[in-house]
Design a protein around this motif. Structure first.
Motif, PDB file in Angstrom:
ATOM      1  N   LEU A   1       0.864  -1.092   0.064  1.00  0.00           N
ATOM      2  CA  LEU A   1       0.363   0.057  -0.054  1.00  0.00           C
ATOM      3  C   LEU A   1       0.843   1.046  -0.018  1.00  0.00           C
ATOM      4  O   LEU A   1       0.568   2.299  -0.431  1.00  0.00           O
ATOM      5  CB  LEU A   1      -1.009  -0.036   1.157  1.00  0.00           C
ATOM      6  N   GLY A   2       1.820   1.435   0.830  1.00  0.00           N
ATOM      7  CA  GLY A   2       2.869   2.394   0.780  1.00  0.00           C
ATOM      8  C   GLY A   2       4.152   1.885   1.067  1.00  0.00           C
ATOM      9  O   GLY A   2       4.672   1.164   1.751  1.00  0.00           O
ATOM     10  N   SER A   3       5.109   2.436   0.160  1.00  0.00           N
ATOM     11  CA  SER A   3       6.539   1.987   0.238  1.00  0.00           C
ATOM     12  C   SER A   3       7.522   3.062   0.666  1.00  0.00           C
ATOM     13  O   SER A   3       8.646   2.667   0.706  1.00  0.00           O
ATOM     14  CB  SER A   3       6.919   1.573  -1.140  1.00  0.00           C
ATOM     15  N   SER A   4       7.010   4.077   1.184  1.00  0.00           N
ATOM     16  CA  SER A   4       7.990   5.379   1.846  1.00  0.00           C
ATOM     17  C   SER A   4       8.083   5.092   3.416  1.00  0.00           C
ATOM     18  O   SER A   4       7.207   4.553   4.135  1.00  0.00           O
ATOM     19  CB  SER A   4       7.337   6.597   1.492  1.00  0.00           C
ATOM     20  N   ALA A   5       9.243   5.679   4.089  1.00  0.00           N
ATOM     21  CA  ALA A   5       9.161   5.734   5.367  1.00  0.00           C
ATOM     22  C   ALA A   5       8.295   7.046   5.858  1.00  0.00           C
ATOM     23  O   ALA A   5       7.431   7.489   4.879  1.00  0.00           O
ATOM     24  CB  ALA A   5      10.666   5.894   5.768  1.00  0.00           C
TER      25      ALA A   5
ATOM     26  N   ALA B   1       8.759   9.012  -8.628  1.00  0.00           N
ATOM     27  CA  ALA B   1       7.437   8.443  -8.359  1.00  0.00           C
ATOM     28  C   ALA B   1       7.235   8.849  -7.031  1.00  0.00           C
ATOM     29  O   ALA B   1       7.954   8.644  -5.884  1.00  0.00           O
ATOM     30  CB  ALA B   1       7.309   6.867  -8.535  1.00  0.00           C
ATOM     31  N   PRO B   2       5.932   9.426  -6.858  1.00  0.00           N
ATOM     32  CA  PRO B   2       5.526   9.696  -5.304  1.00  0.00           C
ATOM     33  C   PRO B   2       5.354   8.340  -4.530  1.00  0.00           C
ATOM     34  O   PRO B   2       5.011   7.226  -5.237  1.00  0.00           O
ATOM     35  CB  PRO B   2       4.413  10.639  -5.448  1.00  0.00           C
ATOM     36  N   ARG B   3       5.401   8.406  -3.211  1.00  0.00           N
ATOM     37  CA  ARG B   3       5.347   7.362  -2.553  1.00  0.00           C
ATOM     38  C   ARG B   3       4.394   7.571  -0.965  1.00  0.00           C
ATOM     39  O   ARG B   3       4.686   8.787  -0.677  1.00  0.00           O
ATOM     40  CB  ARG B   3       6.561   6.439  -2.197  1.00  0.00           C
ATOM     41  N   THR B   4       3.688   6.824  -0.705  1.00  0.00           N
ATOM     42  CA  THR B   4       2.904   6.915   0.753  1.00  0.00           C
ATOM     43  C   THR B   4       3.516   6.226   1.572  1.00  0.00           C
ATOM     44  O   THR B   4       4.369   5.513   1.366  1.00  0.00           O
ATOM     45  CB  THR B   4       1.206   6.651   0.423  1.00  0.00           C
ATOM     46  N   GLN B   5       3.153   6.465   2.685  1.00  0.00           N
ATOM     47  CA  GLN B   5       3.733   6.005   3.912  1.00  0.00           C
ATOM     48  C   GLN B   5       3.708   4.334   4.162  1.00  0.00           C
ATOM     49  O   GLN B   5       2.455   3.854   3.997  1.00  0.00           O
ATOM     50  CB  GLN B   5       3.710   6.692   5.390  1.00  0.00           C
TER      51      GLN B   5
ATOM     52  N   TRP C   1      -9.204  -9.357   3.844  1.00  0.00           N
ATOM     53  CA  TRP C   1      -7.865  -8.721   3.825  1.00  0.00           C
ATOM     54  C   TRP C   1      -7.600  -8.230   5.237  1.00  0.00           C
ATOM     55  O   TRP C   1      -8.309  -7.865   6.070  1.00  0.00           O
ATOM     56  CB  TRP C   1      -7.893  -7.529   2.861  1.00  0.00           C
ATOM     57  N   PHE C   2      -5.884  -7.953   5.341  1.00  0.00           N
ATOM     58  CA  PHE C   2      -5.617  -7.440   6.691  1.00  0.00           C
ATOM     59  C   PHE C   2      -4.560  -6.581   6.483  1.00  0.00           C
ATOM     60  O   PHE C   2      -3.614  -6.800   5.635  1.00  0.00           O
ATOM     61  CB  PHE C   2      -4.932  -8.855   7.414  1.00  0.00           C
ATOM     62  N   LEU C   3      -4.611  -5.421   7.177  1.00  0.00           N
ATOM     63  CA  LEU C   3      -3.732  -4.290   6.942  1.00  0.00           C
ATOM     64  C   LEU C   3      -2.652  -4.847   7.794  1.00  0.00           C
ATOM     65  O   LEU C   3      -2.573  -4.979   9.005  1.00  0.00           O
ATOM     66  CB  LEU C   3      -4.294  -2.989   7.365  1.00  0.00           C
ATOM     67  N   VAL C   4      -1.286  -4.549   7.356  1.00  0.00           N
ATOM     68  CA  VAL C   4      -0.210  -4.557   8.479  1.00  0.00           C
ATOM     69  C   VAL C   4       0.171  -2.945   8.402  1.00  0.00           C
ATOM     70  O   VAL C   4       0.886  -2.456   7.438  1.00  0.00           O
ATOM     71  CB  VAL C   4       0.760  -5.354   7.762  1.00  0.00           C
ATOM     72  N   ASN C   5       0.168  -2.397   9.523  1.00  0.00           N
ATOM     73  CA  ASN C   5       0.079  -1.125   9.894  1.00  0.00           C
ATOM     74  C   ASN C   5      -0.795  -0.040   9.326  1.00  0.00           C
ATOM     75  O   ASN C   5      -1.325  -0.339   8.159  1.00  0.00           O
ATOM     76  CB  ASN C   5       1.635  -0.630   9.557  1.00  0.00           C
ATOM     77  N   ALA C   6      -1.347   0.793   9.962  1.00  0.00           N
ATOM     78  CA  ALA C   6      -2.269   1.794   9.454  1.00  0.00           C
ATOM     79  C   ALA C   6      -1.500   3.255   9.320  1.00  0.00           C
ATOM     80  O   ALA C   6      -1.292   3.886  10.438  1.00  0.00           O
ATOM     81  CB  ALA C   6      -3.534   1.963  10.377  1.00  0.00           C
ATOM     82  N   SER C   7      -1.196   3.566   8.214  1.00  0.00           N
ATOM     83  CA  SER C   7      -0.322   4.818   8.041  1.00  0.00           C
ATOM     84  C   SER C   7      -1.427   5.848   7.815  1.00  0.00           C
ATOM     85  O   SER C   7      -2.498   6.001   7.835  1.00  0.00           O
ATOM     86  CB  SER C   7       0.467   4.655   6.738  1.00  0.00           C
TER      87      SER C   7
ATOM     88  N   HIS D   1       2.873   4.238  11.778  1.00  0.00           N
ATOM     89  CA  HIS D   1       2.396   3.136  11.328  1.00  0.00           C
ATOM     90  C   HIS D   1       1.082   3.028  12.259  1.00  0.00           C
ATOM     91  O   HIS D   1       0.198   1.967  11.971  1.00  0.00           O
ATOM     92  CB  HIS D   1       3.386   1.976  11.778  1.00  0.00           C
ATOM     93  N   THR D   2       0.627   3.952  12.964  1.00  0.00           N
ATOM     94  CA  THR D   2      -0.763   3.937  13.740  1.00  0.00           C
ATOM     95  C   THR D   2      -1.709   4.957  13.588  1.00  0.00           C
ATOM     96  O   THR D   2      -2.668   4.882  14.219  1.00  0.00           O
ATOM     97  CB  THR D   2      -0.244   3.666  15.319  1.00  0.00           C
ATOM     98  N   LEU D   3      -1.037   5.982  13.151  1.00  0.00           N
ATOM     99  CA  LEU D   3      -1.945   7.112  13.019  1.00  0.00           C
ATOM    100  C   LEU D   3      -3.060   6.847  12.189  1.00  0.00           C
ATOM    101  O   LEU D   3      -4.331   7.668  12.434  1.00  0.00           O
ATOM    102  CB  LEU D   3      -1.243   8.630  12.356  1.00  0.00           C
ATOM    103  N   GLY D   4      -3.221   6.063  11.241  1.00  0.00           N
ATOM    104  CA  GLY D   4      -4.406   5.664  10.360  1.00  0.00           C
ATOM    105  C   GLY D   4      -5.493   5.125  11.196  1.00  0.00           C
ATOM    106  O   GLY D   4      -6.596   4.884  10.656  1.00  0.00           O
ATOM    107  N   LEU D   5      -5.233   4.391  12.332  1.00  0.00           N
ATOM    108  CA  LEU D   5      -6.318   3.711  13.052  1.00  0.00           C
ATOM    109  C   LEU D   5      -7.337   4.960  13.311  1.00  0.00           C
ATOM    110  O   LEU D   5      -8.450   4.612  13.453  1.00  0.00           O
ATOM    111  CB  LEU D   5      -5.538   3.405  14.440  1.00  0.00           C
ATOM    112  N   LEU D   6      -7.072   6.127  13.582  1.00  0.00           N
ATOM    113  CA  LEU D   6      -7.945   7.160  13.844  1.00  0.00           C
ATOM    114  C   LEU D   6      -8.891   7.465  12.694  1.00  0.00           C
ATOM    115  O   LEU D   6      -9.788   7.761  12.790  1.00  0.00           O
ATOM    116  CB  LEU D   6      -7.315   8.223  14.501  1.00  0.00           C
ATOM    117  N   ILE D   7      -8.301   7.253  11.478  1.00  0.00           N
ATOM    118  CA  ILE D   7      -8.908   7.667  10.170  1.00  0.00           C
ATOM    119  C   ILE D   7      -9.856   6.364   9.914  1.00  0.00           C
ATOM    120  O   ILE D   7     -11.010   6.670   9.197  1.00  0.00           O
ATOM    121  CB  ILE D   7      -7.912   7.748   8.909  1.00  0.00           C
TER     122      ILE D   7
END
Length: 291
Positions: free
Chosen positions: A6-10, A33-37, A48-54, A89-95
């Motif tokens: 889903l995202g390949s950037s730090a 190429a732009p990249r998301t976190q 499906w299962f997300l590994v980390n919620a960016s 890796h966790t801020l996306g939980l709130l989203i």
């Protein structure tokens, strides 16, 4: 088993909002190429299962048709697995708060930080029910009838950003996913401070998605972006890890979690061909595999 990057950037993504390094400038100008976190999704085609919620999770889910809701507000995303409690890796939980509930797989150390440190779980619980599934290092856990994972500890050697009552073990973990129908195994380790734990985790694995944060240990210092080295931040620089990756015996190795400072993201850099010669791939957003 299907895996989507889903995202390949730090942390900060590419471009990072306050950075004008060559990578960020190139991303704004369209030459890089732009990249998301950093995040991946693992599934069997139905669940499906997300590994980390960016912090970029909304954008990442929108770009992945297989992860779109099928009807009303029913999402195929069953749960989120956390490799650590870092904000990236966790801020996306709130989203993800709009759902009927959120299931989070986390170690005791990560849960403690998300309650006593950042408070993200407590905040999320004010919006929707939250189920925390304990992640125990070295213990296999089934996700579906054919898909399971085992977490392995990845000690960072640095002090945690938030002091909590959580244990030292499990502050950062990697995951090995196993498809019991095909026999395929995929290892995901976006934060690696020491390569030794990967040796056992990668035995017999089909694919390794691994930390590619920095190429040079002093990369941020060279660019005038900071004073910390890759090691200071809990990452092994690629200049020290590429040769050792080959010793793991994994047929396919893909770099993820690449910092905006990393020169391998630049098409004309001297470092990018070095990665290719080592037989290692540079991952990108949207990259998919089956195992």
């Amino acid at each position: 088993m299907r895996v989507r990057v889903l995202g390949s950037s730090a942390g900060g993504g590419l471009p990072q909002w306050n950075c004008s390094c060559p990578g960020c400038t190139g991303a704004r100008e369209g030459t890089v190429a732009p990249r998301t976190q950093s995040s991946i999704a693992v599934g069997d085609g139905d669940a499906w299962f997300l590994v980390n919620a960016s912090p970029d999770v909304r954008q990442q889910l929108a770009a992945a048709p297989d992860l779109h809701p099928g009807s009303a507000r029913r999402s195929p995303v069953e749960a989120i697995l956390l490799s650590d409690a870092e904000i990236d890796h966790t801020l996306g939980l709130l989203i993800l708060r709009e759902g009927s509930g959120v299931t989070v797989h986390a170690t005791a150390a990560t849960e403690a930080t998300l309650r006593e440190g950042t408070g993200f779980l407590t905040t999320l619980e004010a919006y929707c029910p939250v189920e925390v599934v304990p992640v125990e290092v070295g213990v296999a856990r089934a996700l579906t009838p054919t898909l399971s994972y085992t977490a392995f500890d990845l000690p960072t050697g640095k002090s945690p950003r938030f002091a909590t009552s959580g244990p030292a073990e499990g502050r950062v973990v990697g995951f090995r996913f196993h498809d019991h129908a095909t026999g395929g195994s995929v290892v995901y380790a976006p934060g690696v401070a020491d390569l030794a734990p990967l040796e056992a985790a990668c035995a017999g694995a089909s694919v390794l998605l691994v930390d590619g944060t920095c190429f040079h240990d002093d990369e941020l210092v060279r660019l005038g972006l900071g004073r910390k080295t890759a090691a200071d931040m809990g990452h092994v620089a690629l200049e020290r890890s590429l040769d050792r990756f080959a010793e793991l015996g994994v047929p396919r190795i893909v770099l993820v979690h690449m910092n905006n400072s990393n020169p391998i993201l630049l098409p004309d850099s001297d470092e990018a061909p070095v990665v290719g010669k080592a037989g290692v791939e540079i991952g990108h957003d949207g990259w998919e595999i089956e195992a």
